[in-house]
Design a protein around this motif. Sequence first.
Motif, PDB file in Angstrom:
ATOM      1  N   ARG A   1       0.838  -1.211   0.000  1.00 59.26           N
ATOM      2  CA  ARG A   1       0.000   0.000   0.000  1.00 59.26           C
ATOM      3  C   ARG A   1       0.873   1.260   0.000  1.00 59.26           C
ATOM      4  O   ARG A   1       0.544   2.242  -0.679  1.00 59.26           O
TER       5      ARG A   1
ATOM      6  N   SER B   1       4.627 -11.997   9.204  1.00 55.51           N
ATOM      7  CA  SER B   1       3.260 -12.543   9.355  1.00 55.51           C
ATOM      8  C   SER B   1       2.761 -13.204   8.082  1.00 55.51           C
ATOM      9  O   SER B   1       1.810 -13.970   8.129  1.00 55.51           O
TER      10      SER B   1
ATOM     11  N   ARG C   1      11.328 -11.282   8.629  1.00 58.12           N
ATOM     12  CA  ARG C   1      11.528 -12.281   9.698  1.00 58.12           C
ATOM     13  C   ARG C   1      10.352 -13.242   9.710  1.00 58.12           C
ATOM     14  O   ARG C   1       9.322 -12.997   9.033  1.00 58.12           O
TER      15      ARG C   1
ATOM     16  N   SER D   1      -4.341 -13.789   4.832  1.00 58.45           N
ATOM     17  CA  SER D   1      -4.886 -12.665   4.080  1.00 58.45           C
ATOM     18  C   SER D   1      -4.583 -11.371   4.833  1.00 58.45           C
ATOM     19  O   SER D   1      -5.059 -11.191   5.960  1.00 58.45           O
ATOM     20  N   GLY D   2      -3.787 -10.512   4.242  1.00 59.74           N
ATOM     21  CA  GLY D   2      -3.437  -9.246   4.914  1.00 59.74           C
ATOM     22  C   GLY D   2      -2.819  -9.489   6.279  1.00 59.74           C
ATOM     23  O   GLY D   2      -2.948  -8.661   7.167  1.00 59.74           O
ATOM     24  N   GLY D   3      -2.150 -10.624   6.441  1.00 60.18           N
ATOM     25  CA  GLY D   3      -1.498 -10.936   7.722  1.00 60.18           C
ATOM     26  C   GLY D   3      -2.405 -11.662   8.707  1.00 60.18           C
ATOM     27  O   GLY D   3      -1.951 -12.074   9.775  1.00 60.18           O
ATOM     28  N   TYR D   4      -3.670 -11.822   8.383  1.00 57.97           N
ATOM     29  CA  TYR D   4      -4.573 -12.573   9.266  1.00 57.97           C
ATOM     30  C   TYR D   4      -4.665 -14.022   8.797  1.00 57.97           C
ATOM     31  O   TYR D   4      -4.804 -14.279   7.594  1.00 57.97           O
TER      32      TYR D   4
ATOM     33  N   ARG E   1     -15.302 -10.334   9.430  1.00 60.55           N
ATOM     34  CA  ARG E   1     -15.384  -9.923   8.023  1.00 60.55           C
ATOM     35  C   ARG E   1     -14.173 -10.384   7.193  1.00 60.55           C
ATOM     36  O   ARG E   1     -14.309 -10.762   6.036  1.00 60.55           O
TER      37      ARG E   1
ATOM     38  N   LYS F   1     -14.496 -13.628  -0.394  1.00 60.40           N
ATOM     39  CA  LYS F   1     -14.654 -12.444  -1.235  1.00 60.40           C
ATOM     40  C   LYS F   1     -15.218 -12.856  -2.592  1.00 60.40           C
ATOM     41  O   LYS F   1     -15.567 -12.014  -3.407  1.00 60.40           O
TER      42      LYS F   1
HETATM   43  C1  MCA Z   1      -9.689  -6.039   6.231  1.00 63.60           C
HETATM   44  N1  MCA Z   1     -10.431  -6.785   5.378  1.00 63.60           N
HETATM   45  C2  MCA Z   1      -9.766  -7.891   5.094  1.00 63.60           C
HETATM   46  C3  MCA Z   1      -8.568  -7.822   5.832  1.00 63.60           C
HETATM   47  N2  MCA Z   1      -8.549  -6.666   6.519  1.00 63.60           N
HETATM   48  N3  MCA Z   1     -10.069  -8.926   4.279  1.00 63.60           N
HETATM   49  C4  MCA Z   1      -9.167  -9.901   4.208  1.00 63.60           C
HETATM   50  N4  MCA Z   1      -8.006  -9.908   4.883  1.00 63.60           N
HETATM   51  C5  MCA Z   1      -7.683  -8.882   5.702  1.00 63.60           C
HETATM   52  N5  MCA Z   1      -6.539  -8.883   6.400  1.00 63.60           N
HETATM   53  C6  MCA Z   1     -11.716  -6.480   4.771  1.00 63.60           C
HETATM   54  C7  MCA Z   1     -12.459  -5.384   5.419  1.00 63.60           C
HETATM   55  O1  MCA Z   1     -13.321  -5.934   6.380  1.00 63.60           O
HETATM   56  C8  MCA Z   1     -13.197  -4.751   4.262  1.00 63.60           C
HETATM   57  O2  MCA Z   1     -14.288  -5.536   3.907  1.00 63.60           O
HETATM   58  C9  MCA Z   1     -12.242  -4.847   3.153  1.00 63.60           C
HETATM   59  O3  MCA Z   1     -11.430  -5.998   3.483  1.00 63.60           O
HETATM   60  C10 MCA Z   1     -11.371  -3.657   2.957  1.00 63.60           C
HETATM   61  O4  MCA Z   1     -10.935  -3.194   4.198  1.00 63.60           O
HETATM   62  P1  MCA Z   1      -9.758  -2.141   4.348  1.00 63.60           P
HETATM   63  O5  MCA Z   1     -10.329  -0.888   4.874  1.00 63.60           O
HETATM   64  O6  MCA Z   1      -8.932  -2.078   3.130  1.00 63.60           O
HETATM   65  O7  MCA Z   1      -8.909  -2.886   5.461  1.00 63.60           O
HETATM   66  P2  MCA Z   1      -8.011  -2.233   6.521  1.00 63.60           P
HETATM   67  O8  MCA Z   1      -8.820  -1.808   7.669  1.00 63.60           O
HETATM   68  O9  MCA Z   1      -7.144  -1.227   5.859  1.00 63.60           O
HETATM   69  O10 MCA Z   1      -7.146  -3.485   6.998  1.00 63.60           O
HETATM   70  C11 MCA Z   1      -6.209  -4.106   6.177  1.00 63.60           C
HETATM   71  C12 MCA Z   1      -4.962  -4.383   7.001  1.00 63.60           C
HETATM   72  C13 MCA Z   1      -5.392  -5.167   8.254  1.00 63.60           C
HETATM   73  C14 MCA Z   1      -4.298  -3.074   7.416  1.00 63.60           C
HETATM   74  C15 MCA Z   1      -3.993  -5.176   6.152  1.00 63.60           C
HETATM   75  O11 MCA Z   1      -5.986  -6.380   7.852  1.00 63.60           O
HETATM   76  C16 MCA Z   1      -4.264  -5.410   9.200  1.00 63.60           C
HETATM   77  O12 MCA Z   1      -3.939  -4.565  10.040  1.00 63.60           O
HETATM   78  N6  MCA Z   1      -3.614  -6.578   9.113  1.00 63.60           N
HETATM   79  C17 MCA Z   1      -2.525  -6.935  10.013  1.00 63.60           C
HETATM   80  C18 MCA Z   1      -2.836  -8.255  10.661  1.00 63.60           C
HETATM   81  C19 MCA Z   1      -1.766  -8.628  11.689  1.00 63.60           C
HETATM   82  O13 MCA Z   1      -1.350  -7.851  12.544  1.00 63.60           O
HETATM   83  N7  MCA Z   1      -1.299  -9.863  11.629  1.00 63.60           N
HETATM   84  C20 MCA Z   1      -0.253 -10.346  12.514  1.00 63.60           C
HETATM   85  C21 MCA Z   1      -0.667 -11.671  13.100  1.00 63.60           C
HETATM   86  P3  MCA Z   1     -15.561  -4.944   3.157  1.00 63.60           P
HETATM   87  O14 MCA Z   1     -15.053  -4.083   2.058  1.00 63.60           O
HETATM   88  O15 MCA Z   1     -16.244  -6.180   2.695  1.00 63.60           O
HETATM   89  O16 MCA Z   1     -16.282  -4.189   4.214  1.00 63.60           O
HETATM   90  S1  MCA Z   1       0.650 -12.313  14.160  1.00 63.60           S
HETATM   91  C22 MCA Z   1       1.361 -13.397  13.123  1.00 63.60           C
HETATM   92  O17 MCA Z   1       0.848 -13.673  12.088  1.00 63.60           O
HETATM   93  C23 MCA Z   1       2.684 -14.020  13.372  1.00 63.60           C
HETATM   94  C24 MCA Z   1       3.001 -14.382  14.757  1.00 63.60           C
HETATM   95  C25 MCA Z   1       3.787 -13.163  12.837  1.00 63.60           C
HETATM   96  O18 MCA Z   1       4.721 -13.750  12.254  1.00 63.60           O
HETATM   97  O19 MCA Z   1       3.699 -11.943  12.991  1.00 63.60           O
END
Ligand code: MCA
Length: 505
Positions: free
Chosen positions: A255, A277, A299, A404-407, A468, A473
Motif C-alpha cells: 500500500r 506474518s 523475519r 490474508s493481509g497478515g490474518y 469480516r 470475497k
Molecule cells: C480487512 N479486510 C480484510 C482484511 N482486513 N479482508 C481480508 N483480509 C484482511 N486482512 C476487509 C475489510 O473488512 C473490508 O471488507 C475490506 O477488506 C477492505 O478493508 P480495508 O479498509 O482495506 O482494510 P483495513 O482496515 O485497511 O485493513 C487491512 C490491514 C489489516 C491493514 C492489512 O488487515 C491489518 O492490520 N492486518 C494486520 C494483521 C496482523 O497484525 N497480523 C499479525 C498476526 P468490506 O469491504 O467487505 O467491508 S501475528 C502473526 O501472524 C505471526 C506471529 C507473525 O509472524 O507476525
Amino acid sequence: MANPLFDTLFGAHAGRATPFLHLADGRTITHDGFLRRTAQFANLIAGMDVAPGDRLAAQVAKSPDALALYAACVQAGVVFLPLNTAYTPSEISYFVENSGAALFVCDPAKAGALTPVAHAAGTRLETLNDRLGGSLGEEANHQPETFATVARDEGDLAAFLYTSGTTGRSKGAMLTQGNLLSNAQVLTDHWHFTADDVLLHALPIFHTHGLFVATNIMALSGGAMIFLPGFDLDAMIDLMPEATAMMGVPTFYTRLLDDPRFTRELTAHMRLFVSGSAPLLADTHVQFEARTGHRILERYGMTETNMNTSNPYDGDRRAGTVGFPLPGVEVKVTDPATGETVPPGDIGQIEVRGPNVFKGYWQMPDKTAAELRADGFFITGDLGKFDDDGYLQIVGRNKDLIISGGYNIYPKEIEMLLDDQPGVRESAVVGVPHPDFGEAVVAVIVPDGDAAPDIDALRAACARDMARYKQPKRYEIRAELPRNTMGKVQKNVLRDDYADAFAPA
Ligand code: MCA
Ligand code: AMP
C-alpha cells in the motif's frame, strides 16, 4: 527478579518522564504516566477477584488504555487473552468459554450483544473504550497509581493467544513470561532498538506481531511509539518523518508503494523496516529498495513460538528468505514421514526449539503432543529449505491455511459453516492471489440438487457468524469438486482454476 516480564518491560521505566506513546491527536503519554495508569488497572482487576493465573479476555479497540490493561495483567500475574476486534459474538463465546476467563472486557458499544455471551460462560463483563471510558476505564480513575507487583517466574503463564487448527476449533496457545521476555530481549538486541527509537505502530495489538514483537520491543528498549489506532495511509505518510522504524505485514508495504507520496526523501531518516506474518513477495522487496534505498528486513514467526528467524541487521537481507535462526533458537528442516533432518537445499517441514516456544495448547494435551515433540521441537506446519548460505526459505505450508493481509484464516471453519447452509451439498475454501491482501478467500460451492444455492443467503450466514476478513470475497458454483484417487479434494486444482479471480483488469 520478582516478575521478570513486568519488571524488565515496564517497571524499569518507573519515574521516567520520557515519551512512550505519541497519539494521533497530539497527546503524548510518558513512561511514568503509562505505569501509573497500568497500576490503576492492576488494582482494579485484582479488586475484582481476578487472581494470578486467571484469564482476562479482552476485545477492545487499540488505545493506550488497552495497552495498559495488558501491562496491568502482567503486573498482576493475570493471563492476558486479547481478541480480534472483528470477531462476532458467536466467535467470542468460544474463546471466553474455552479459556474459562474470570473477566471479559469489551467495548461498551458491544456490551448489549456480548452480555449473553458472558452470562452463558459465567464470566464477569466489564467495558473499556478508546477514550478512557467504559466501566473499567472510569473506575480505574479512582484507583491508586501504585500497585504491589505480583511475583511470577519465567515459567508462569503471561498470555493466551488463540490460533485455529486445520481441523476443529481454535486452540489456546499458552505463552509464558519466559517465552515473551526471551524473544523481546533477542529481537531488541538483534534489530538494534534503543531508547532513541520511535516506532511507527499501525498494527493491531491483539496478535503477536503488534503486541509481543512491536510493543514488547519498544517497552524493553525504552523508546517511543507513534501509536495509531490502525492502518491509515495518510497518517502514516504524515508521521513517518517523526519515526525511526516501522513494522508491518506485506500489505502495509504494497500500500505504501502504491502511493506516490512514499518517496526516498520521506524515508531518508528511517533506520529499519521490518516485515512478517505473511510472505513478502521478492518483487515488493526489490521495488521497496529501488524506491527508498532501504532493504526491508523480513523475519518469520508464529503465535506458538513468537519469532524464530530473521534476516540480518548488518549483512545481506535476502528477498524471498526469512534469514537465519535467531540467537538461542534452533531451526531444523525435517522429512515429515520420518522426522529426520533433510540435507540443505531439500524441502521439508520446519521445526523450532528454544526459549520462545510455547508451553502447549490450553486443555488440549493430544493436540499439544501432536505438534510439540517430547524433545521440545515444535512442528510449525510450514515447509521450507535452507540454502547453501544458511538462509531459510519458506516454500509453502503443510497445513490448510490462508493468510490474508497478515490474518490467518482456516478454510475448515468456513467450509463447516457453508456445508450447513440450505442448498449446499459440499464446499471447498481456498486462498488465491490478491493484489492487496496477498491471498483472498474463494468459496467453491457444490449445489445440493439442481437449484443453485442462494449466494446472498450464504453471504448473510457468514456475516452473522464470522469476522469480516474471513468471509469469502468470491463464491463459485461447481457441479463437483476435483478429487484425487483417495477421494481427497484437490485444492491445488481449485487454486489454479481461480488464480486470476482477483487479478487487476
Ligand atoms: C480487512 N479486510 C480484510 C482484511 N482486513 N479482508 C481480508 N483480509 C484482511 N486482512 C476487509 C475489510 O473488512 C473490508 O471488507 C475490506 O477488506 C477492505 O478493508 P480495508 O479498509 O482495506 O482494510 P483495513 O482496515 O485497511 O485493513 C487491512 C490491514 C489489516 C491493514 C492489512 O488487515 C491489518 O492490520 N492486518 C494486520 C494483521 C496482523 O497484525 N497480523 C499479525 C498476526 P468490506 O469491504 O467487505 O467491508 S501475528 C502473526 O501472524 C505471526 C506471529 C507473525 O509472524 O507476525
Ligand atoms: P500465526 O500462527 O497466526 O501466528 O501465523 C503464523 C504463520 O504465518 C506461520 O506459520 C507462517 O505460515 C506465516 N508467516 C509468518 N511470517 C512469515 C514470513 N515472513 N513469510 C512467510 N510466512 C510467514
